[in-house]
Design a protein around this motif. Structure first.
Motif, PDB file in Angstrom:
ATOM      1  N   TYR A  96      15.085  45.658 -59.813  1.00  0.00           N
ATOM      2  CA  TYR A  96      15.240  46.464 -58.796  1.00  0.00           C
ATOM      3  C   TYR A  96      13.978  46.329 -57.991  1.00  0.00           C
ATOM      4  CZ  TYR A  96      16.223  50.500 -55.707  1.00  0.00           C
ATOM      5  OH  TYR A  96      16.493  51.232 -54.675  1.00  0.00           O
ATOM      6  N   PHE A  97      14.188  46.255 -56.510  1.00  0.00           N
ATOM      7  CA  PHE A  97      13.191  46.283 -55.609  1.00  0.00           C
ATOM      8  C   PHE A  97      13.019  47.190 -54.779  1.00  0.00           C
ATOM      9  CE2 PHE A  97      13.302  41.879 -57.282  1.00  0.00           C
ATOM     10  CZ  PHE A  97      12.208  41.166 -57.159  1.00  0.00           C
ATOM     11  N   ASN A 128       9.281  48.555 -46.122  1.00  0.00           N
ATOM     12  CA  ASN A 128      10.779  48.000 -45.975  1.00  0.00           C
ATOM     13  C   ASN A 128      11.253  47.130 -45.103  1.00  0.00           C
ATOM     14  OD1 ASN A 128      10.931  49.662 -43.761  1.00  0.00           O
ATOM     15  ND2 ASN A 128      12.084  51.492 -44.669  1.00  0.00           N
ATOM     16  N   ALA A 146       8.460  42.342 -47.987  1.00  0.00           N
ATOM     17  CA  ALA A 146       9.158  41.968 -48.946  1.00  0.00           C
ATOM     18  C   ALA A 146       8.940  40.230 -49.245  1.00  0.00           C
ATOM     19  CB  ALA A 146      10.636  42.086 -48.690  1.00  0.00           C
ATOM     20  N   CYS A 176      18.076  45.406 -54.286  1.00  0.00           N
ATOM     21  CA  CYS A 176      17.115  45.751 -53.553  1.00  0.00           C
ATOM     22  C   CYS A 176      17.344  47.007 -52.631  1.00  0.00           C
ATOM     23  CB  CYS A 176      16.911  44.439 -52.232  1.00  0.00           C
ATOM     24  SG  CYS A 176      16.407  42.826 -53.021  1.00  0.00           S
ATOM     25  N   ILE A 214      14.674  44.304 -47.310  1.00  0.00           N
ATOM     26  CA  ILE A 214      13.831  43.917 -48.552  1.00  0.00           C
ATOM     27  C   ILE A 214      14.909  42.666 -48.870  1.00  0.00           C
ATOM     28  CG2 ILE A 214      13.385  44.424 -50.955  1.00  0.00           C
ATOM     29  CD1 ILE A 214      12.459  47.178 -49.710  1.00  0.00           C
ATOM     30  N   ALA A 215      16.168  42.688 -49.219  1.00  0.00           N
ATOM     31  CA  ALA A 215      17.044  41.734 -49.691  1.00  0.00           C
ATOM     32  C   ALA A 215      16.692  40.340 -49.061  1.00  0.00           C
ATOM     33  CB  ALA A 215      18.361  42.132 -49.812  1.00  0.00           C
ATOM     34  N   ILE A 258      13.082  38.975 -49.854  1.00  0.00           N
ATOM     35  CA  ILE A 258      13.043  38.309 -50.933  1.00  0.00           C
ATOM     36  C   ILE A 258      13.767  37.240 -51.142  1.00  0.00           C
ATOM     37  CG2 ILE A 258      13.771  38.662 -53.448  1.00  0.00           C
ATOM     38  CD1 ILE A 258      11.487  40.130 -52.883  1.00  0.00           C
ATOM     39  N   GLY A 307      21.664  43.646 -51.276  1.00  0.00           N
ATOM     40  CA  GLY A 307      21.002  44.705 -50.547  1.00  0.00           C
ATOM     41  C   GLY A 307      21.587  45.726 -50.433  1.00  0.00           C
TER      42      GLY A 307
END
Length: 332
Positions: free
Chosen positions: A180-181, A218, A223, A242, A247-248, A251, A270
């Motif tokens: 988890y991010f 964020n 990220a 995420c 963030i998703a 990444i 996300g």
């Protein structure tokens, strides 16, 4: 220019009767009301807003403060606010604070001077002093925020259930090692709910692996940098959940740029369903928040409170969706 006297003369009624029709202040017979409204429509007469507010002691203004107009979801929220406002005869005073507490204070005081009948605040987080200042004006106030305080009127989704369900979806697709991010070390109330949802899914499915990374913000760039720093750990997990779509995407971009294939090596999910998630490759699987409905339902809630409906207070929860796209690989 057409005046209220002209409308009264053409409708064959008194000026006070026209005023009552416009301001809906005292009973008028349906026949007379229909005649006055017909003349108003035919002549294009527009009441003087200042004079109207003096008579009715109402401004028909809603003050809207957003933290960042540049964020795509904010435009959808504001569209919902504006369209429902128009439907009920309210105008919107929109301002963007860009997260500045000082600017938020200034705009709240300005909106109070402009006699805004209600306040709608949209942003990731508001300082408690700002929340208390908004409440101190003794006018209805609604928030769409990730950090919720006691006795706050706010619109939300069930973030814990949303993260739980998307984690469960990954598990059903064969993923047993899910990371988890999170955004900030100092979590908001909503972020706590998200982490709880993730950990509950891990626990309920008796998975051995769990890991919570903290991005420190964020933004895509933050990220992306975190993604680069953990490339050597990318083999430890097969899926990344995420906290936000921003963030998703950060990444995802970081992994692809550093030789990690998405979704072949790592699946990425996300939260938010912002527009940008549909334009990256692969398209981001995400949790959909109904941003237009946030604005529309929040505005209806605000108008009902302005009219004295005390039942429209506290938490208003809207449904979420899981948007299954191409960033998740089925392992079984």
């Amino acid at each position: 220019m057409i005046t209220i006297k002209d409308v009264a003369r053409l409708a064959e009624v008194s000026i006070s009767t026209v005023s009552r029709v416009i301001n809906d202040s005292k009973p008028v017979s349906p026949e007379v009301r229909k005649r006055v409204l017909k003349v108003i429509e035919e002549t294009g007469y527009k009441p003087n807003d200042v004079a109207r507010s003096l008579v009715t002691r109402r401004s028909y203004l809603i003050g809207v403060i957003v933290n960042n107009l540049a964020q795509s979801y904010v435009a959808d929220v504001v569209r919902g606010i504006e369209e429902i406002g128009k439907m009920y005869g309210y105008d919107i005073l929109l301002s963007s604070s860009y997260g500045s507490k000082e600017t938020q204070e200034k705009y709240l005081q300005l909106l109070d001077r402009k006699q805004a009948e209600g306040l709608f605040l949209v942003g990731n987080k508001f300082d408690e002093e700002i929340v208390q200042l908004a409440k101190s004006f003794n006018k209805p106030c609604v928030f769409f925020t990730r950090d919720v305080y006691e006795k706050m009127n706010y619109i939300t989704i069930d973030s814990k259930s949303a993260i739980y369900e998307v984690s469960q979806y990954l598990i059903e697709e064969g993923h047993k090692k899910i990371a988890y991010f999170s955004d900030y070390e100092n979590r908001t109330t909503v972020e706590n709910e998200k982490v709880e949802g993730y950990l509950k899914a891990i626990e309920d499915n008796e998975l051995e692996y769990s890991k919570v990374y903290v991005v420190g913000g964020n933004k895509h760039s933050q990220a992306y940098e975190l993604g680069k720093s953990i490339i050597n750990e990318a083999g430890d997990f097969t899926a990344a959940v995420c906290s936000t779509d921003e963030i998703a995407i950060g990444i995802l971009d970081s992994m692809i740029d550093n030789g990690i294939k998405v979704p072949d090596d790592v699946s990425v999910v996300g939260f938010g369903n912002i527009r940008e998630g549909k334009f990256v490759r692969p398209e981001i699987t995400t949790i959909g928040e109904p941003y237009y409905d946030v604005g529309a339902v929040g505005m209806r809630m605000l108008i009902k409170m302005i009219k004295g409906d005390k039942t429209q207070q506290g938490r208003m929860e809207l449904p979420f969706t899981i948007e299954k796209r191409k960033s998740v690989k089925k392992l079984i």
